[in-house]
Scaffold this active site. Structure first.
Site, PDB file in Angstrom:
ATOM      1  NE  ARG A   1       7.419  -2.688   5.816  1.00  0.00           N
ATOM      2  CZ  ARG A   1       5.796  -2.725   5.817  1.00  0.00           C
ATOM      3  NH1 ARG A   1       5.278  -2.760   4.712  1.00  0.00           N
ATOM      4  NH2 ARG A   1       5.466  -3.232   6.829  1.00  0.00           N
TER       5      ARG A   1
ATOM      6  NE  ARG B   1      -3.650  -1.908  10.426  1.00  0.00           N
ATOM      7  CZ  ARG B   1      -3.032  -1.010  10.342  1.00  0.00           C
ATOM      8  NH1 ARG B   1      -3.027   0.245   9.964  1.00  0.00           N
ATOM      9  NH2 ARG B   1      -1.457  -2.211   9.930  1.00  0.00           N
TER      10      ARG B   1
ATOM     11  NE  ARG C   1       7.107  -0.932   9.746  1.00  0.00           N
ATOM     12  CZ  ARG C   1       5.632  -0.587   9.439  1.00  0.00           C
ATOM     13  NH1 ARG C   1       5.705  -0.207   8.225  1.00  0.00           N
ATOM     14  NH2 ARG C   1       4.664  -0.571  10.229  1.00  0.00           N
TER      15      ARG C   1
ATOM     16  CE  LYS D   1      -2.048  -0.641   4.010  1.00  0.00           C
ATOM     17  NZ  LYS D   1      -1.685  -1.983   4.342  1.00  0.00           N
TER      18      LYS D   1
ATOM     19  NE  ARG E   1       2.530  -5.165  11.828  1.00  0.00           N
ATOM     20  CZ  ARG E   1       3.560  -4.584  10.599  1.00  0.00           C
ATOM     21  NH1 ARG E   1       4.882  -5.673  10.680  1.00  0.00           N
ATOM     22  NH2 ARG E   1       3.362  -3.831   9.581  1.00  0.00           N
TER      23      ARG E   1
HETATM   24  P1  AMP Z   1       1.446   0.292   9.118  1.00  0.00           P
HETATM   25  O1  AMP Z   1       2.222   1.648   8.629  1.00  0.00           O
HETATM   26  O2  AMP Z   1       0.015   0.867   7.975  1.00  0.00           O
HETATM   27  O3  AMP Z   1       1.392  -0.660   9.390  1.00  0.00           O
HETATM   28  O4  AMP Z   1       1.118   0.776  10.923  1.00  0.00           O
HETATM   29  C1  AMP Z   1       1.606   0.290  11.948  1.00  0.00           C
HETATM   30  C2  AMP Z   1       1.428   0.280  13.313  1.00  0.00           C
HETATM   31  O5  AMP Z   1       0.812   1.087  13.754  1.00  0.00           O
HETATM   32  C3  AMP Z   1      -0.109  -1.408  13.553  1.00  0.00           C
HETATM   33  O6  AMP Z   1      -0.175  -2.198  13.082  1.00  0.00           O
HETATM   34  C4  AMP Z   1      -0.790  -0.188  14.201  1.00  0.00           C
HETATM   35  O7  AMP Z   1      -0.103  -1.147  15.610  1.00  0.00           O
HETATM   36  C5  AMP Z   1      -0.904   1.247  14.601  1.00  0.00           C
HETATM   37  N1  AMP Z   1      -1.560   1.721  12.943  1.00  0.00           N
HETATM   38  C6  AMP Z   1      -1.292   2.280  12.081  1.00  0.00           C
HETATM   39  N2  AMP Z   1      -2.744   2.672  11.784  1.00  0.00           N
HETATM   40  C7  AMP Z   1      -3.498   2.369  12.639  1.00  0.00           C
HETATM   41  C8  AMP Z   1      -5.304   2.375  12.598  1.00  0.00           C
HETATM   42  N3  AMP Z   1      -5.856   2.362  11.894  1.00  0.00           N
HETATM   43  N4  AMP Z   1      -5.786   2.101  13.841  1.00  0.00           N
HETATM   44  C9  AMP Z   1      -4.477   1.612  14.971  1.00  0.00           C
HETATM   45  N5  AMP Z   1      -3.767   1.331  14.946  1.00  0.00           N
HETATM   46  C10 AMP Z   1      -3.295   1.634  13.649  1.00  0.00           C
END
Ligand code: AMP
Length: 211
Positions: free
Chosen positions: A122, A88, A155, A13, A166
């Site tokens: 990644r 989410r 990360r 994404k 996740r």
């Molecule tokens: P991402 O970079 O989108 O994979 O997000 C990394 C982490 O941030 C996720 O695994 C969640 O812990 C937190 N996070 C990101 N977006 C959200 C969301 N919309 N709701 C809740 N937690 C989020």
């Protein structure tokens, strides 16, 4: 155009969003990236969410909704945006519908096996957030970002224990959004398995974008 990019972690994404913003000239808004910079700055938000994110769980809806609401209120998001990683959960999607209904939701379709391969390799720039992969998309110089010279790192939540969590969270809490948006007639599916150029072409075709 107001877009949501929906799909499991590692579906590509963020990588596709980085390309699409150049075409649509709208901001790429990633809640994960906003949380990661808050953690790096050690801000109150960062301190609050650090352990949750490191463990692969979700930040609570109230905090996340308030954050995105404030972000979408800014001038640069008035003409459209790409939301990457938000919503989410169903309550997040309902809140968004009330303050900023979107035009289309792009569902990045990919099996877990491909996700695991991508996430284990990644890497991300600590400074500008651009993504790399140790096999498919290496930075020219090891651990140095091609775009800004920042440090390229793994990360915390791309480590094996957090990745399993996740994916589980995605299937339980986020995947129901596919049906939620399909029922509204605004969901388009894109096969996220090929390399980024092919995904970009499929995306443009699905949204009738000709540039
Ligand atoms: P991402 O970079 O989108 O994979 O997000 C990394 C982490 O941030 C996720 O695994 C969640 O812990 C937190 N996070 C990101 N977006 C959200 C969301 N919309 N709701 C809740 N937690 C989020």
């Amino acid at each position: 155009m107001k877009l949501i990019f929906l799909g499991p972690p590692g579906a590509g994404k963020g990588t596709l969003a980085a390309r699409v913003v150049e075409i649509l000239k709208v901001p790429h808004i990633s809640t994960g990236a906003i949380f990661r910079s808050a953690i790096a700055e050690k801000s109150p938000l960062g301190l609050k969410v650090q352990a949750i994110i490191g463990g692969g769980g979700l930040v609570d809806d109230e905090t996340t909704i308030a954050l995105i609401r404030e972000r979408l209120d800014r001038e640069d998001a008035r003409g459209g945006y790409i939301l990457d990683g938000f919503p989410r959960t169903i309550p997040q999607a309902e809140a968004l519908a009330a303050f900023s209904p979107v035009d289309r939701v792009v569902n990045f379709d990919i099996p877990d096996s491909a996700v695991l391969e991508r996430l284990s390799g990644r890497r991300v720039c600590r400074n500008c957030g651009v993504n790399y992969h140790i096999t498919f998309n290496k930075p020219k110089q090891e651990k140095v970002c091609d775009r800004c010279g920042g440090e390229v790192y793994t990360r915390d939540d791309d480590r094996e224990e957090a990745v399993a969590k996740r994916l589980e969270v995605y299937r339980a809490q986020t995947a129901p959004l596919i049906g939620f948006y399909r029922d509204q007639g605004i969901l388009v599916d894109v096969d996220a398995r090929p390399a980024v150029e092919a995904v970009l072409a499929a995306f443009k075709q699905a949204l009738h974008i000709r540039i």
